[in-house]
Enzyme design. Structure first.
Site, PDB file in Angstrom:
ATOM      1  N   ASP A  47       0.707  -1.293   0.113  1.00 32.28           N
ATOM      2  CA  ASP A  47      -0.091  -0.070   0.016  1.00 32.28           C
ATOM      3  C   ASP A  47       0.976   1.322  -0.080  1.00 32.28           C
ATOM      4  OD1 ASP A  47      -2.988   1.046   0.724  1.00 32.28           O
ATOM      5  OD2 ASP A  47      -1.355   2.332   1.799  1.00 32.28           O
ATOM      6  N   TYR A  52       2.687   9.791   0.584  1.00 32.42           N
ATOM      7  CA  TYR A  52       3.547   9.154   1.177  1.00 32.42           C
ATOM      8  C   TYR A  52       5.191   9.389   0.647  1.00 32.42           C
ATOM      9  CZ  TYR A  52      -0.321   6.507   2.732  1.00 32.42           C
ATOM     10  OH  TYR A  52      -1.459   6.027   3.262  1.00 32.42           O
ATOM     11  N   LYS A  81      -3.062   6.127  -4.098  1.00 31.08           N
ATOM     12  CA  LYS A  81      -4.143   6.944  -3.767  1.00 31.08           C
ATOM     13  C   LYS A  81      -4.075   8.076  -4.442  1.00 31.08           C
ATOM     14  CE  LYS A  81      -4.115   4.687   0.591  1.00 31.08           C
ATOM     15  NZ  LYS A  81      -2.711   4.047   0.709  1.00 31.08           N
ATOM     16  N   HIS A 112      -7.957   9.373  -1.496  1.00 33.16           N
ATOM     17  CA  HIS A 112      -7.559   9.424  -0.496  1.00 33.16           C
ATOM     18  C   HIS A 112      -8.274  10.032   0.655  1.00 33.16           C
ATOM     19  CE1 HIS A 112      -3.045   9.328   1.249  1.00 33.16           C
ATOM     20  NE2 HIS A 112      -3.861   8.856   2.243  1.00 33.16           N
ATOM     21  N   LEU A 209      -3.228  -1.769  14.373  1.00 36.15           N
ATOM     22  CA  LEU A 209      -2.431  -2.076  15.667  1.00 36.15           C
ATOM     23  C   LEU A 209      -2.719  -0.694  16.351  1.00 36.15           C
ATOM     24  CD1 LEU A 209       0.654  -3.813  14.762  1.00 36.15           C
ATOM     25  CD2 LEU A 209      -1.288  -4.760  15.390  1.00 36.15           C
ATOM     26  N   PRO A 212       1.029   2.796  16.667  1.00 35.91           N
ATOM     27  CA  PRO A 212       2.229   3.245  17.838  1.00 35.91           C
ATOM     28  C   PRO A 212       3.105   3.767  16.851  1.00 35.91           C
ATOM     29  CG  PRO A 212       1.943   0.749  16.964  1.00 35.91           C
ATOM     30  CD  PRO A 212       0.786   1.298  16.603  1.00 35.91           C
TER      31      PRO A 212
END
Length: 315
Positions: A47, A52, A81, A112, A209, A212
């Protein structure tokens, strides 16, 4: 690859476990090395996004792996995206992404965010003067053209609420194949997932997750006593439990880690099977959204004056 597969409404299949390439401290060489490692471990779903800055590194790593015979292009699933400053011309934006990637097509191309910026706003956090009036009907027409031209195999959206998805479907000729949103055991997206299931829109989870280490914040999923207890019961890690929970909900999970040990831990989630009691226990966790989208809110130029408007009160 030891991987469960999802089937999109296009008929295409892809791995439920994907490697994200976003990094707040982007480094081309580090990204490329991590992707090489991931391919060798068996990752096949990657991805990225224009914003990015990782499309070139991802493309180079995948091209080398394909050239070396490590993997075939047909067995790789690549998502990119459309950034908010490119809503005027998705075809040109995707062509630029393909040039960055060194590829003829991507497997999935997503809008996006449900917001439009002026063409110069090629950065993550907009200024007040950067906002344009959002015209999702014309944006989606451009996305459908990308599909018609064979520049992508499927189109979809990211960060869309149930209401925004419904609005899109009112005029779309092609139903979005995917809605990529924040989702994890502490932000379960029950209403959105139900709507998407009813309309055959696959949900893909970023920050599965709890994000973090992200500068915009995180939540301590892996430290939660319920998650830790389930992990101990299955001789797994808390991260594996959180990821497997998402996959057992039928959702693909996009995990970002460039650490070799962590990447091996993540892929181990494919071997885990949670039981009904585990799944029910996770439903008891308090919910908290992390990536709220505060950078898209202002009182004068943004179409969203409040966080509640951005998410249509699904927050």
């Amino acid at each position: 690859m030891r991987c469960n597969l999802a089937r999109l409404n296009t008929g295409n299949v892809f791995p439920l476990l994907g490697l994200g390439t976003y990094s707040s401290s982007y480094d081309h060489e580090t990204t490329q090395k991590a992707i090489h490692m991931a391919i060798k471990m068996g990752y096949r779903h990657f991805d990225t996004a224009k914003i990015y800055g990782t499309e070139p590194a991802l493309g180079k790593a995948l091209t080398e792996a394909i050239s070396d015979g490590v993997v075939e292009r047909k067995n790789i699933f690549v998502t990119s995206k459309l950034w908010s400053s490119d809503h005027d011309d998705p075809v040109s934006a995707l062509n630029q992404s393909l040039q960055n990637l060194g590829m003829e097509y991507v497997d999935l191309y997503l809008v996006h965010w449900p917001v439009r910026f002026k063409s110069w706003a090629e950065y993550p956090v907009p200024n007040e003067e950067d906002f344009e009036e959002t015209d999702m009907e014309s944006t989606w027409a451009g996305m459908e053209k990308c599909l018609d031209l064979g520049l992508c195999k499927a189109i979809g959206v990211s960060n869309f609420s149930t209401r925004k998805l419904q609005h899109l479907m009112n005029f779309a000729t092609v139903c979005p194949a995917v809605n990529q949103v924040e989702m994890h055991p502490m932000w379960r997206q029950n209403k959105l997932r139900k709507f998407c299931s009813e309309h055959k829109v696959h949900v893909s989870a970023y920050m599965p997750l709890g994000g973090p280490g992200n500068f915009w914040g995180s939540t301590s999923i892996i430290k939660d006593p319920i998650i830790q207890s389930i992990a101990q019961k299955h001789r797994a890690t808390p991260a594996q439990v959180a990821l497997r929970w998402g996959m057992q909900k039928g959702v693909s999970v996009i995990v970002k880690s460039f650490n070799e040990g962590r990447m091996r831990e993540i892929i181990g989630a494919l071997d885990l099977k949670l039981d009904d009691y585990d799944m029910i226990s996770i439903e008891k966790l308090a919910e908290r959204k992390i990536l709220r989208g505060d950078h898209l809110i202002n009182k004068t130029t943004s179409p969203y004056r409040t966080i509640e408007q951005l998410w249509d009160y699904e927050i």
